[in-house]
Scaffold this active site. Structure first.
Site, PDB file in Angstrom:
ATOM      1  N   HIS A 130       0.822  -1.218   0.000  1.00 59.57           N
ATOM      2  CA  HIS A 130       0.000   0.000   0.000  1.00 59.57           C
ATOM      3  C   HIS A 130       0.857   1.271   0.000  1.00 59.57           C
ATOM      4  O   HIS A 130       0.471   2.293   0.577  1.00 59.57           O
ATOM      5  CB  HIS A 130      -0.994  -0.024   1.168  1.00 59.57           C
TER       6      HIS A 130
ATOM      7  N   HIS B 182      -1.628   4.455   9.791  1.00 59.54           N
ATOM      8  CA  HIS B 182      -0.267   4.933  10.033  1.00 59.54           C
ATOM      9  C   HIS B 182      -0.322   6.213  10.858  1.00 59.54           C
ATOM     10  O   HIS B 182       0.073   7.279  10.390  1.00 59.54           O
ATOM     11  CB  HIS B 182       0.459   5.174   8.720  1.00 59.54           C
TER      12      HIS B 182
ATOM     13  N   HIS C 248      10.326  -4.029   3.639  1.00 57.38           N
ATOM     14  CA  HIS C 248      10.701  -2.618   3.665  1.00 57.38           C
ATOM     15  C   HIS C 248      11.075  -2.160   5.057  1.00 57.38           C
ATOM     16  O   HIS C 248      10.584  -2.662   6.050  1.00 57.38           O
ATOM     17  CB  HIS C 248       9.659  -1.695   3.041  1.00 57.38           C
TER      18      HIS C 248
ATOM     19  N   GLU D 252       4.098  -5.722   8.397  1.00 58.84           N
ATOM     20  CA  GLU D 252       2.781  -5.485   7.792  1.00 58.84           C
ATOM     21  C   GLU D 252       2.252  -6.741   7.103  1.00 58.84           C
ATOM     22  O   GLU D 252       1.046  -6.890   6.915  1.00 58.84           O
ATOM     23  CB  GLU D 252       2.855  -4.349   6.751  1.00 58.84           C
TER      24      GLU D 252
HETATM   25  C1  DHB Z   1       5.962   3.703   2.787  1.00 59.97           C
HETATM   26  C2  DHB Z   1       4.994   3.757   3.771  1.00 59.97           C
HETATM   27  C3  DHB Z   1       4.223   2.650   4.034  1.00 59.97           C
HETATM   28  O1  DHB Z   1       3.200   2.661   4.916  1.00 59.97           O
HETATM   29  C4  DHB Z   1       4.431   1.474   3.380  1.00 59.97           C
HETATM   30  O2  DHB Z   1       3.707   0.422   3.729  1.00 59.97           O
HETATM   31  C5  DHB Z   1       5.389   1.419   2.396  1.00 59.97           C
HETATM   32  C6  DHB Z   1       6.152   2.540   2.111  1.00 59.97           C
HETATM   33  C7  DHB Z   1       6.791   4.910   2.465  1.00 59.97           C
HETATM   34  O3  DHB Z   1       6.675   5.926   3.140  1.00 59.97           O
HETATM   35  O4  DHB Z   1       7.554   4.863   1.492  1.00 59.97           O
HETATM   36 FE    FE Z   2       2.393   0.872   5.529  1.00 64.24          FE
END
Ligand code: DHB
Ligand code: FE
Length: 280
Positions: A12, A59, A193, A240
């Protein structure tokens, strides 16, 4: 009775919303990303679900650090796009389904999942970006949405097992909902990530691909992954991915993989996507 007719999971990444909102989807950087969802959009348009249960995480948009529900269910008539610092995204309001949400809240609490009931909530990129990826940018979303939030931003998030079991309980609850509505379940977030610290930008494609390989028919091996393994192998925000397990738990024991897409990098992250149906 209501029925779950399919499931999908997808990252997302908020930058996807920015690309859409600023008309950049055909740029060289973004074109391959959106192409990866063309099949899925056709699949969903043909399926014509009445409702989507969207499992996502807030978030710090609707919930601050004051109150952090582990599992929350949105029971409102509608949900506005959240202001994440640049004003709310100009996407259509998200129409809720208070009756199904109320049924799910009751059944899940009776099944020992202590859901937080939320009667007013704005929804952030965790929910709106997946809707765009799966539906494009329509004037109105083509189905109602029951938002289901999972805390994955503040220790301790729920375990993968708990999320998988929550999905199974959702499946049971849907089967006892007296309506002929057809429901899809989305699990959002991931894949690997990390957004901060010395390892920011970490991507582990091997980890992600194993996750994609197992989600259809070996989800129990994924449900056993401890939080520390997500963090060590795939970065602090990879946790996540437990939300994919809620979606998977809501499907049958055996599923058919309809579509898969993986693309690196998107913003700072690995983008993963899968579409599943119950095996026939
Ligand atoms: C980013 C934020 C998110 O919530 C995520 O799931 C993936 C990437 C970001 O800030 O790049
Ligand atoms: Fe996220």
């Amino acid at each position: 009775m209501a029925e779950i007719v399919g499931g999908a999971a997808m990252s997302h990444v908020p930058a996807i919303g920015v690309a859409i909102d600023s008309g950049k989807t055909q740029d060289a950087y973004w074109q391959p990303v959106f192409r990866g969802f063309e099949f899925s959009r056709r699949w969903l348009a043909a399926l014509k679900p009445d409702i989507a249960i969207v499992v996502y995480n807030d978030h710090a948009s609707a919930f601050s650090l004051d109150i952090i529900p582990t599992f929350a269910i949105g029971c409102a008539d509608s949900f506005a796009p959240a202001d994440e610092g640049w004003g709310p995204r100009s996407v259509p309001a998200i129409e809720g389904h208070p009756d199904l949400a109320g049924h799910l809240a009751r059944e899940l609490v009776l099944a020992s999942f202590d859901m937080t009931i939320v009667n007013k909530m704005d929804v952030d990129h965790g929910l709106t970006v997946p809707l765009n990826l799966m539906c494009g940018s329509p004037r109105a979303w083509p189905f109602k949405v029951v938002p289901l939030c999972v805390n994955v931003v503040h220790f301790p998030p729920p375990t993968g097992w708990r999320c998988f079991d929550l999905g199974k309980a959702i499946r049971k609850a849907v089967a006892s909902y007296s309506s002929s509505e057809r429901i899809v379940v989305f699990g959002t977030g991931g894949m690997s990530h990390q957004l901060q610290g010395p390892r920011a930008g970490l991507i582990n494609s091997g980890f992600d691909k194993r996750f994609l390989d197992c989600i259809a028919n070996d989800p129990e091996s994924l449900a056993r992954i401890p939080h520390l393994d997500y963090i060590r192998e795939a970065g602090s925000e990879a946790v996540e991915l437990v939300m994919w397990l809620v979606m998977r738990g809501a499907l049958a024991e055996r599923t058919t993989e309809i579509h898969r897409f993986y693309h690196v990098p998107v913003s700072n992250t690995a983008l993963g996507h899968i579409v599943l149906e119950d095996a026939r």
